[in-house]
Motif scaffolding. Structure first.
Motif, PDB file in Angstrom:
ATOM      1  N   LYS A  26       0.902  -1.294  -0.116  1.00 33.46           N
ATOM      2  CA  LYS A  26       0.066   0.138   0.017  1.00 33.46           C
ATOM      3  C   LYS A  26       1.034   1.101  -0.107  1.00 33.46           C
ATOM      4  CE  LYS A  26      -4.189  -1.670   2.368  1.00 33.46           C
ATOM      5  NZ  LYS A  26      -5.148  -1.349   3.190  1.00 33.46           N
ATOM      6  N   SER A  29       2.369   1.888  -3.499  1.00 30.48           N
ATOM      7  CA  SER A  29       1.583   2.119  -4.616  1.00 30.48           C
ATOM      8  C   SER A  29       1.052   3.553  -4.276  1.00 30.48           C
ATOM      9  CB  SER A  29       0.413   1.325  -4.663  1.00 30.48           C
ATOM     10  OG  SER A  29      -0.343   1.298  -3.463  1.00 30.48           O
ATOM     11  N   ASP A  30       1.146   4.247  -2.973  1.00 30.96           N
ATOM     12  CA  ASP A  30       0.900   5.357  -2.714  1.00 30.96           C
ATOM     13  C   ASP A  30       1.466   6.155  -1.618  1.00 30.96           C
ATOM     14  OD1 ASP A  30      -0.705   8.143  -2.684  1.00 30.96           O
ATOM     15  OD2 ASP A  30      -2.636   7.062  -2.233  1.00 30.96           O
ATOM     16  N   GLN A  32       1.862   8.871  -0.506  1.00 27.85           N
ATOM     17  CA  GLN A  32       0.946   9.976   0.002  1.00 27.85           C
ATOM     18  C   GLN A  32      -0.335  10.013   0.418  1.00 27.85           C
ATOM     19  OE1 GLN A  32       2.857  12.830   0.717  1.00 27.85           O
ATOM     20  NE2 GLN A  32       4.588  11.724  -0.171  1.00 27.85           N
ATOM     21  N   GLY A  33      -0.415   8.289   0.435  1.00 25.82           N
ATOM     22  CA  GLY A  33      -2.085   8.012   0.834  1.00 25.82           C
ATOM     23  C   GLY A  33      -2.345   8.498   2.208  1.00 25.82           C
ATOM     24  N   ASP A  37      -6.696   5.321   4.426  1.00 21.86           N
ATOM     25  CA  ASP A  37      -6.649   4.468   3.325  1.00 21.86           C
ATOM     26  C   ASP A  37      -5.653   3.433   3.504  1.00 21.86           C
ATOM     27  OD1 ASP A  37      -8.765   5.901   2.045  1.00 21.86           O
ATOM     28  OD2 ASP A  37      -7.198   7.146   0.964  1.00 21.86           O
ATOM     29  N   LEU A  38      -4.464   3.579   4.129  1.00 20.81           N
ATOM     30  CA  LEU A  38      -3.417   2.874   4.383  1.00 20.81           C
ATOM     31  C   LEU A  38      -4.052   1.815   5.278  1.00 20.81           C
ATOM     32  CD1 LEU A  38      -0.324   5.320   4.871  1.00 20.81           C
ATOM     33  CD2 LEU A  38      -0.920   3.579   3.027  1.00 20.81           C
TER      34      LEU A  38
END
Length: 194
Positions: A26, A29-30, A32-33, A37-38
Motif C-alpha cells: 500500500k 503504490s501511494d 502520500q495516501g 486508506d493505508l
C-alpha cells in the motif's frame, strides 16, 4: 502512543510483521495516501483519531510457514558506521539475528510485549544461511541471537550445525535459553555450532 504523538501516522501492534507485509504494498503504490486508506482492511494497526489512540482490530502473528525473504534487508544499513560504533563501544564487531519469535513458557520474570506466548521458529537452514551471509559479507566477530529461547529442540540445533558446517562453518554466537533445556546433548550440539 509515543510514536504516534511524535508524528508517526501508523503504529503496528505486537509483532507487527504480518501487518507490515500487507502495509508495504500500500505504501509502495501511494506514498502520500491518507492514513485511513493505508490501514483500511489491516489488522493490528494503531493511529490517532481526534487526539485519541485508536487500535484497529487485534494484532496478527505470522505463522511458522510464512517466509519474508531469505534474509533481513542488511543492504539498507550503513554497515561501516554501525561497525565503527560497535567497535568503539565494545572492542569487537557483533550483529544480531532472530531465529525464532516468542516463547511458550510463562516465566514470572519475563515480559512478552512483542512476541507473546506463541513460539514460531524459522527453519534451521534459513538461519544458517543468514549467519553464513553475515559471516561472508560483513565479517562480524560475533552474532547475538535475539530470540527469547534459541533452538528449543536438539534436532533443530543439529540441523543448524549441519547447515553451518556445509557452508564453511559459523562464527561465535550468544543465545538466551532456559537451563532446563540444556541437556548434555543440547550443550554439545550448541558447542558444535559455535
Amino acid at each position: 502512543e509515543p510514536y504516534l504523538r511524535a508524528g508517526a501516522d501508523v503504529a503496528l501492534a505486537g509483532e507487527g510483521l504480518a501487518t507490515l507485509v500487507e502495509l508495504i504494498p500500500k505504501l509502495d503504490s501511494d506514498t502520500q495516501g491518507a492514513t485511513g486508506d493505508l490501514i483500511q482492511g489491516l489488522s493490528g494497526t494503531m493511529t490517532l483519531v481526534n487526539d485519541s489512540v485508536v487500535k484497529i482490530n487485534g494484532a496478527r502473528v505470522l505463522s511458522n510457514g510464512t517466509q519474508i525473504g531469505d534474509c533481513a534487508a542488511w543492504d539498507l544499513l550503513d554497515m561501516e558506521r554501525y561497525r565503527a560504533t560497535w567497535m568503539q563501544a565494545h572492542g569487537y564487531f557483533s550483529l544480531n539475528i532472530a531465529a525464532s519469535r516468542g516463547c511458550s513458557f510463562r516465566c514470572n520474570w519475563c515480559a512478552k510485549p512483542i512476541w507473546g506466548n506463541q513460539y514460531l521458529q524459522r527453519s534451521a537452514a534459513a538461519v544458517a544461511t543468514e549467519m553464513l551471509y553475515l559471516k561472508n559479507t560483513f565479517k562480524p566477530d560475533h552474532i547475538w541471537f535475539a530470540d527469547d529461547i534459541f533452538g528449543f529442540r536438539i534436532d533443530w540445533v543439529q540441523e543448524f550445525t549441519a547447515a553451518l558446517d556445509a557452508g564453511g562453518g559459523g562464527i561465535p554466537f550468544t543465545i538466551q535459553t532456559r537451563a532446563d533445556l540444556l541437556s548434555e546433548r543440547m550443550a554439545a550440539a550448541l558447542a558444535a555450532a559455535g
